[in-house]
Enzyme design. Sequence first.
Site, PDB file in Angstrom:
ATOM      1  N   ASP A  98       0.822  -1.212   0.000  1.00 44.46           N
ATOM      2  CA  ASP A  98       0.000   0.000   0.000  1.00 44.46           C
ATOM      3  C   ASP A  98       0.860   1.267   0.000  1.00 44.46           C
ATOM      4  O   ASP A  98       0.487   2.261  -0.628  1.00 44.46           O
ATOM      5  CB  ASP A  98      -0.904   0.057   1.257  1.00 44.46           C
ATOM      6  CG  ASP A  98      -2.183  -0.753   1.108  1.00 44.46           C
ATOM      7  OD1 ASP A  98      -2.421  -1.309   0.014  1.00 44.46           O
ATOM      8  OD2 ASP A  98      -2.933  -0.843   2.094  1.00 44.46           O
ATOM      9  N   HIS A 140      -5.927   8.482   6.029  1.00 49.46           N
ATOM     10  CA  HIS A 140      -5.520   7.297   6.802  1.00 49.46           C
ATOM     11  C   HIS A 140      -4.216   7.485   7.558  1.00 49.46           C
ATOM     12  O   HIS A 140      -3.893   6.670   8.423  1.00 49.46           O
ATOM     13  CB  HIS A 140      -5.362   6.070   5.896  1.00 49.46           C
ATOM     14  CG  HIS A 140      -6.598   5.684   5.149  1.00 49.46           C
ATOM     15  ND1 HIS A 140      -7.768   5.385   5.779  1.00 49.46           N
ATOM     16  CD2 HIS A 140      -6.834   5.543   3.818  1.00 49.46           C
ATOM     17  CE1 HIS A 140      -8.698   5.063   4.857  1.00 49.46           C
ATOM     18  NE2 HIS A 140      -8.147   5.166   3.670  1.00 49.46           N
ATOM     19  N   GLY A 148      -2.612   3.116   4.081  1.00 52.67           N
ATOM     20  CA  GLY A 148      -3.562   3.301   2.983  1.00 52.67           C
ATOM     21  C   GLY A 148      -3.227   4.445   2.044  1.00 52.67           C
ATOM     22  O   GLY A 148      -4.071   5.311   1.805  1.00 52.67           O
TER      23      GLY A 148
END
Length: 382
Positions: A98, A140, A148
Site C-alpha cells: 500500500d 488514513h 492506505g
Amino acid sequence: HPAPPGEQRSTGTVVWTDRFLDYTWTPEHPMKPARLKFTMALAESLGLLDGVELLAPTAADRADLLRIHTPDYIEAVEQARAPVGSPQAPPYGLGSPDNPVFPGMHQAASVIVGGTLAAARAIAEGRTRRAVSIGGGMHHAMADAASGFCVYNDAAVAISWLLDNGFDRIAYLDVDVHHGDGVQRAFYADPRVLTVSLHQHPATLWPNTGWPEETGAGAAAGTAINLPVLPGTRDAQWLRGFHAVVPGALAAFRPQIVVSQCGVDTHCEDPLADLALTVDGQRAAFRAMRDLADQHAEGRWLAVGGGGYGLVRVVPRAWTHLLATALDRTIAPETAIPQDWIDLVRAQAPQVDPPRTMGDGGDIAYRPWDGPGGTGETGDAR
Ligand code: V1P
Ligand code: CA
Ligand code: ZN
C-alpha cells in the site's frame, strides 16, 4: 473573520501546484498522479478556471507536521530511500504494497499538507470563503505510521492549525468510500472537532473500522459519527443516508467551518471498492456539503480530494464538479466533454474509453430526503 481592507474576498479558491504530481508511488500503484493532471486539464478545457486565481502552496514545514505526527515518524519518512523491513511488518507502515517507499516521498507528502494548509489559511484570514485542494485528503495517515496510500495527514494538520487560529468548532465530513480513520483518531477525544465518515461497511472493506459504535471518547462523546453503507449502495440510498444524518448533526454542532474529504472511490466503476454511486450522486454530495457550509458555517468550506481510482472515466469529471461547486460555476450533467480533452486522454491512456458527458445519467432524480411536500430540488438547487 473579515476580509483584509482593500482586498477582494473571493467566493472560491483553487489550490494547485504541479508539485502535487510528485506524489507518485510505483507505476503499478492505483493512486496515480494522472488523475490530478486529467482533472485540471478537464476543468481548464471547460473554461472553469478562466479568471480563477490558483493559489500555489509551498511545502509544510516540520513544525506543521509535528501538530499530528511524531518526530520519529517524520525522520523515518525523511530517511526512507529504499524498501525497508519486511513487507508484512514494515517500520512505520513504510515499504508495504500500500505504501511503497518512493524517492522524494517526504517532500511530496509535505507539499500535499502545504496545499491543505494554504486553503485553511486563506479561509481563516478571510481572503476567501471556500478553498479546494484536490491533492489533499490523505485521511488514513496516523501519528506514527503511513497507512492506505497516506503519508502525512493533511486534513488533520489543517484542522489542528485552525484550532490554534480562532476556530473552536470544526466539522469534518468524509465521503470517501474508506473510513476516515486517521482524522477520526486524531480528534477522537477532542470535543471541538466533529468527524463524520460515510463509508463501505467495515465488515466488507479495509481498514475495517468506522463502526457505528465509534462515537468519540470522554468529553468528546458524540463527536464522532460513522455511517457504514453496504456494498452495492447506489446514489439515492447513499444520499438518503447522508441527508438523514449530516444536516441534523451540523445543526446541533454549529461548526464555524466545514472541512470535507471528497474521495470519489464510491463510484460504481471504482476498482478498489463496491459501492455503486455515479458522478451525478457525487456531484449532489458536493453541492449538499457546500450548501450545509453556507447554512451552518457562514459559507466557510475547505474541500480536499482523497481516493478515486477511475483515473480517466471518474475522477476528472467528479472533481471538476467539485471545483465548479466551490466556484459557484454549475456544470450541467448533460455538458459535452470537450474533444481536446478526449484526444489528450486517448493519447495517454489508449486502453480506456473516455466519457462523453459530464454526468452518468445517475438515479438521483428520486429524492426521498426531500420528504412529503419537498420541492424535488434539495441538494441540487442553483
Ligand atoms: O486492503 C488493504 C490492505 C493491504 N492488505 C494487506 C490489506 N489496503 C487497502 C488500502 C486502501 C487505501 C485507500 C486510500 C483512500 O481512502 C484515500 C486516499 O482512498 C487497499 C485496497 C482496497 N481495496 O481498499 N490497497 C489496495 N486496494 C491495493 C490495490 C492494488 C495495489 C495496491 C494496493
Ligand atoms: Ca469516508
Ligand atoms: Zn478511499
